[in-house]
Scaffold this active site. Structure first.
Site, PDB file in Angstrom:
ATOM      1  N   GLY A 171       1.109  -1.154  -0.158  1.00 35.80           N
ATOM      2  CA  GLY A 171       0.038  -0.346  -0.304  1.00 35.80           C
ATOM      3  C   GLY A 171       0.932   1.299   0.139  1.00 35.80           C
ATOM      4  O   GLY A 171       2.049   1.324  -0.417  1.00 35.80           O
ATOM      5  N   GLY A 172      -0.159   2.139   0.746  1.00 36.95           N
ATOM      6  CA  GLY A 172       1.008   3.615   0.608  1.00 36.95           C
ATOM      7  C   GLY A 172       1.900   3.711   1.512  1.00 36.95           C
ATOM      8  O   GLY A 172       3.145   4.395   1.517  1.00 36.95           O
ATOM      9  N   GLY A 406      24.009  11.310 -30.073  1.00 39.67           N
ATOM     10  CA  GLY A 406      23.937  11.898 -28.768  1.00 39.67           C
ATOM     11  C   GLY A 406      24.770  11.271 -27.070  1.00 39.67           C
ATOM     12  O   GLY A 406      24.639  12.169 -26.151  1.00 39.67           O
ATOM     13  N   ALA A 407      24.979  10.126 -26.945  1.00 38.46           N
ATOM     14  CA  ALA A 407      24.953   9.615 -26.392  1.00 38.46           C
ATOM     15  C   ALA A 407      26.490  10.063 -25.816  1.00 38.46           C
ATOM     16  O   ALA A 407      26.814  10.145 -24.392  1.00 38.46           O
ATOM     17  CB  ALA A 407      25.452   7.491 -26.734  1.00 38.46           C
TER      18      ALA A 407
HETATM   19  C1  HXC Z   1      -3.450  -4.014  12.921  1.00 41.08           C
HETATM   20  C2  HXC Z   1      -2.472  -6.214  11.703  1.00 41.08           C
HETATM   21  C3  HXC Z   1      -2.955  -4.928  10.603  1.00 41.08           C
HETATM   22  C4  HXC Z   1      -2.752  -4.811  10.395  1.00 41.08           C
HETATM   23  C5  HXC Z   1      -1.136  -7.351  10.497  1.00 41.08           C
HETATM   24  N1  HXC Z   1      -2.025  -7.149  11.866  1.00 41.08           N
HETATM   25  N2  HXC Z   1      -1.498  -6.657   9.668  1.00 41.08           N
HETATM   26  N3  HXC Z   1      -3.204  -5.439  12.604  1.00 41.08           N
HETATM   27  N4  HXC Z   1      -3.386  -3.687  11.230  1.00 41.08           N
HETATM   28  N5  HXC Z   1      -2.739  -3.118   9.211  1.00 41.08           N
HETATM   29  C6  HXC Z   1      -1.988  -8.202  12.682  1.00 41.08           C
HETATM   30  C7  HXC Z   1      -2.864  -9.297  12.832  1.00 41.08           C
HETATM   31  O1  HXC Z   1      -3.960  -8.595  12.513  1.00 41.08           O
HETATM   32  C8  HXC Z   1      -2.493 -10.006  13.412  1.00 41.08           C
HETATM   33  O2  HXC Z   1      -2.388 -10.027  15.050  1.00 41.08           O
HETATM   34  C9  HXC Z   1      -0.760  -9.648  13.284  1.00 41.08           C
HETATM   35  O3  HXC Z   1      -0.471  -8.280  12.742  1.00 41.08           O
HETATM   36  C10 HXC Z   1       0.506 -10.587  12.242  1.00 41.08           C
HETATM   37  O4  HXC Z   1      -0.786 -10.561  10.661  1.00 41.08           O
HETATM   38  P1  HXC Z   1      -1.231 -12.194  10.303  1.00 41.08           P
HETATM   39  O5  HXC Z   1      -1.886 -11.634   8.881  1.00 41.08           O
HETATM   40  O6  HXC Z   1      -1.307 -13.048  11.038  1.00 41.08           O
HETATM   41  O7  HXC Z   1       0.407 -12.347   9.334  1.00 41.08           O
HETATM   42  P2  HXC Z   1       0.938 -12.826   8.352  1.00 41.08           P
HETATM   43  O8  HXC Z   1       0.195 -14.620   8.232  1.00 41.08           O
HETATM   44  O9  HXC Z   1       2.229 -13.222   8.366  1.00 41.08           O
HETATM   45  O10 HXC Z   1      -0.047 -12.068   7.140  1.00 41.08           O
HETATM   46  C11 HXC Z   1       1.085 -10.506   7.476  1.00 41.08           C
HETATM   47  C12 HXC Z   1      -0.117  -9.404   6.112  1.00 41.08           C
HETATM   48  C13 HXC Z   1      -1.433  -9.737   6.531  1.00 41.08           C
HETATM   49  C14 HXC Z   1      -0.219 -10.047   4.707  1.00 41.08           C
HETATM   50  C15 HXC Z   1       0.855  -8.302   6.118  1.00 41.08           C
HETATM   51  O11 HXC Z   1      -1.229  -9.392   8.074  1.00 41.08           O
HETATM   52  C16 HXC Z   1      -2.327  -9.057   6.014  1.00 41.08           C
HETATM   53  O12 HXC Z   1      -2.507  -8.990   4.859  1.00 41.08           O
HETATM   54  N6  HXC Z   1      -2.177  -7.183   6.956  1.00 41.08           N
HETATM   55  C17 HXC Z   1      -3.102  -6.261   5.932  1.00 41.08           C
HETATM   56  C18 HXC Z   1      -2.400  -5.280   5.362  1.00 41.08           C
HETATM   57  C19 HXC Z   1      -3.305  -4.040   4.846  1.00 41.08           C
HETATM   58  O13 HXC Z   1      -3.795  -4.283   4.370  1.00 41.08           O
HETATM   59  N7  HXC Z   1      -2.925  -3.023   5.512  1.00 41.08           N
HETATM   60  C20 HXC Z   1      -3.669  -2.316   5.360  1.00 41.08           C
HETATM   61  C21 HXC Z   1      -2.816  -1.587   3.965  1.00 41.08           C
HETATM   62  S1  HXC Z   1      -3.544  -0.013   2.935  1.00 41.08           S
HETATM   63  P3  HXC Z   1      -2.424 -11.027  15.715  1.00 41.08           P
HETATM   64  O14 HXC Z   1      -2.677 -10.189  17.127  1.00 41.08           O
HETATM   65  O15 HXC Z   1      -2.884 -12.377  15.242  1.00 41.08           O
HETATM   66  O16 HXC Z   1      -0.121 -11.080  16.595  1.00 41.08           O
HETATM   67  C22 HXC Z   1      -2.339   0.983   3.842  1.00 41.08           C
HETATM   68  C23 HXC Z   1      -2.740   2.527   3.732  1.00 41.08           C
HETATM   69  C24 HXC Z   1      -1.164   3.276   3.250  1.00 41.08           C
HETATM   70  O17 HXC Z   1      -1.721   0.595   4.416  1.00 41.08           O
HETATM   71  C25 HXC Z   1      -1.484   4.778   3.395  1.00 41.08           C
HETATM   72  C26 HXC Z   1       0.461   5.265   3.521  1.00 41.08           C
HETATM   73  C27 HXC Z   1      -0.070   6.687   2.860  1.00 41.08           C
END
Ligand code: HXC
Length: 519
Positions: A171-172, A406-407
């Site tokens: 993401g971002g 040019g290069a």
């Molecule tokens: C809160 C999160 C989290 C998040 C993971 N966790 N991502 N908590 N916010 N974004 C937590 C889970 O709930 C879990 O908690 C622990 O972290 C580990 O995650 P798992 O899913 O068990 O790990 P894994 O299987 O290794 O998967 C990792 C992952 C997946 C692929 C990153 O967690 C995932 O898809 N997370 C969401 C990603 C996402 O969509 N983020 C937002 C993107 S948008 P527990 O308690 O079970 O340990 C964004 C915008 C930014 O980031 C913009 C900036 C400008």
């Protein structure tokens, strides 16, 4: 609480903070072949040098029951330490706490070390391993990202910024590393993308794995987003240490000078033989680089991306130098969109951080064709020209063989303020290659000939004429565009001498708010 208890309480709290999200999650992190944030920092820094900050910070969010779940440090370990005795500021996201996701308070911690690094004039190293914005926090997390981005932008060109991607970065969140100077990714566990495979599938219908979308191979080889691909985290952390050894602490300092046991006047006979007699035959420019530099030690940047140009750091008589060299071994060393952008960014980095630039030229020209034109070769080539022309660091150019059209101008020619421009006797400096030139100049005469044998003989004669006149360095040397024609085996000595003579160089560009490089 008695004082004794207070101290015990502190010790307990510190121990608790060090466990991050707890032993179970640490074990899960290890099971994936990943180290924890603190383990990474310990491997990165000089032993015992780490001073942690903000260990007792916790999040302030009250949504979705998260208020009941708090971890000391809130998912990022920050502080400072030393690498080879020089101070650096570090942050390492801790995946064991909410998946290293970015909260308002995590952003504050990261911003604090970035601000300190700027005030102190020290590099910032960020180790990324995060699920992105902390979903429970909503906009405060987005604002936190933007606070970090702004600092990345303001620090650019002031202190070196290095990003290691040792886990998810999606993401971002990708934009903070993208704003830094160097990104490295581990082969196994790291990935970067703006939108993940699921969203890609739902929006475009494309079925693609995480690795194929944003793994280390993709970004080190195809997109060029990552400058380094490393097998594992240990290799990555050692590479960061090595990379920093070539860099100054900030834009007002010079890179450290090392003592070198490689004689400056070492003659390298192999270089007299390296250019093949047949101008269409390639050779490996890396052999030339290794023969010239101190002890053959070269830290190549973007090794797997746009391989028709080579960029990287090395030392000459112990002093850091950035090397840009066309690679005849890959696509004949032609300049195209990707190689132009790759080299332009490297030139600008060197210039921003006072690292002199050595350019080794063997370029047949820009890659022709609609593919390149539609992809904007005009703007991308202009980037490289702009970067060279704007750079005020010492610039030494050696033309080994081809330098056409040019290069020729783009590759740090005299008129783009090349300080010393040397050529080997094998250099060919001209507007275009002989075959093309003869076709243009003799087109009418050739067309009027009916006998194919007579035609071929005529063309061959004209090509020989053209080559004798232009396929050499002496016409350019006669105008002073080439300062000297040098014997190849003496290149190391001549280049070191040139850089020594340029040590006191002071060139200042016209005052302006900023330039408008053709992005
Ligand atoms: C809160 C999160 C989290 C998040 C993971 N966790 N991502 N908590 N916010 N974004 C937590 C889970 O709930 C879990 O908690 C622990 O972290 C580990 O995650 P798992 O899913 O068990 O790990 P894994 O299987 O290794 O998967 C990792 C992952 C997946 C692929 C990153 O967690 C995932 O898809 N997370 C969401 C990603 C996402 O969509 N983020 C937002 C993107 S948008 P527990 O308690 O079970 O340990 C964004 C915008 C930014 O980031 C913009 C900036 C400008």
């Amino acid at each position: 609480m008695e004082n004794k208890e207070k101290i015990k309480n502190l010790i307990d709290l510190r121990a608790q903070a060090k466990l991050g999200g707890g032993e179970k999650r640490i074990a899960a992190q290890h099971a994936k072949g990943k180290f924890t944030a603190r383990e990474r920092i310990d491997m990165l820094l000089d032993e015992g040098s780490f001073e942690e900050l903000d260990m007792f910070v916790t999040h302030r969010c009250n949504n979705f029951g998260i208020e009941k779940e708090k971890y000391l440090g809130d998912g990022v370990v920050t502080g400072h330490g030393t690498i080879d005795g020089r101070t650096v500021y570090v942050f390492a996201q801790d995946f064991t706490v909410f998946g290293g996701s970015l909260s308002e308070t995590m952003a504050l911690k990261i911003c604090k070390v970035m601000d300190m690094a700027m005030n102190m004039g020290c590099p910032v190293i960020g180790i990324n391993d995060s699920g992105g914005a902390r979903i429970q926090e909503g906009v405060t997390s987005l604002a936190g990202y933007a606070e970090i981005f702004e600092r990345n932008i303001l620090a650019s060109g002031v202190v070196p910024q290095i990003s290691a991607i040792f886990g998810p970065c999606a993401g971002g969140a990708v934009y903070s590393p993208a704003l830094t100077d160097f990104i490295m990714m581990t082969e196994q566990n790291s990935y970067m993308f703006v939108t993940g495979p699921k969203v890609v599938k739902s929006v475009t219908g494309e079925d693609i794995s995480i690795e194929d979308l944003g793994g280390a191979d993709v970004h080190a080889g195809k997109s060029g987003v990552s400058h380094f691909k490393v097998e594992n985290e240990e290799e990555g952390l050692l590479l960061i240490r090595k990379l920093l050894s070539y860099l100054p602490q900030n834009n007002l300092e010079e890179a450290p000078i090392f003592s070198s046991n490689d004689p400056i006047d070492r003659l390298e006979d192999s270089l007299n033989e390296i250019i093949p007699d047949n101008p269409n035959q390639p050779y490996d420019m890396k052999n030339v680089i290794h023969a010239i530099i101190d002890n053959g030690e070269f830290l190549e940047v973007h090794r797997n991306y746009a391989r028709n140009i080579i960029v990287g750091f090395s030392r000459l008589n112990g002093a850091s130098v950035g090397i840009i060299a066309n690679q005849p071994n890959f696509l004949a060393g032609v300049l195209d969109c990707d190689s132009s952008r790759k080299a332009a960014r490297f030139v600008r980095f060197c210039d921003a951080f006072n690292i002199p630039i050595l350019t080794l030229v063997d370029v047949p020209g820009f890659l022709p064709g609609s593919g390149q034109e539609y992809a904007g070769i005009i703007s991308h080539g202009a980037k490289l020209m702009f970067a060279y022309g704007e750079a005020t660091v010492p610039k030494v150019t050696v033309t080994l063989r081809k330098s056409y059209g040019g290069a020729h101008d783009v590759m740090s020619c005299k008129q783009l303020r090349g300080d010393f421009n040397y050529a080997w006797p094998t250099a060919e400096i001209a507007v275009m290659g002989a075959a093309g030139a003869v076709e243009v100049l003799e087109g009418r005469a050739i067309k009027s000939m009916n006998d194919p044998e007579e035609k071929a003989k005529y063309i061959a004669e004209k090509v020989t004429d053209y080559n004798e006149k232009f396929a050499n360095p002496y016409q350019a040397a006669a105008y002073g565009y080439i300062d000297d024609v040098i014997e190849p085996r003496n290149t190391r000595f001549r280049v070191i001498r040139a850089f020594q003579a340029l040590q006191t160089k002071k060139v200042v560009n016209p005052l302006k708010k900023h330039s408008n490089i053709p992005l």
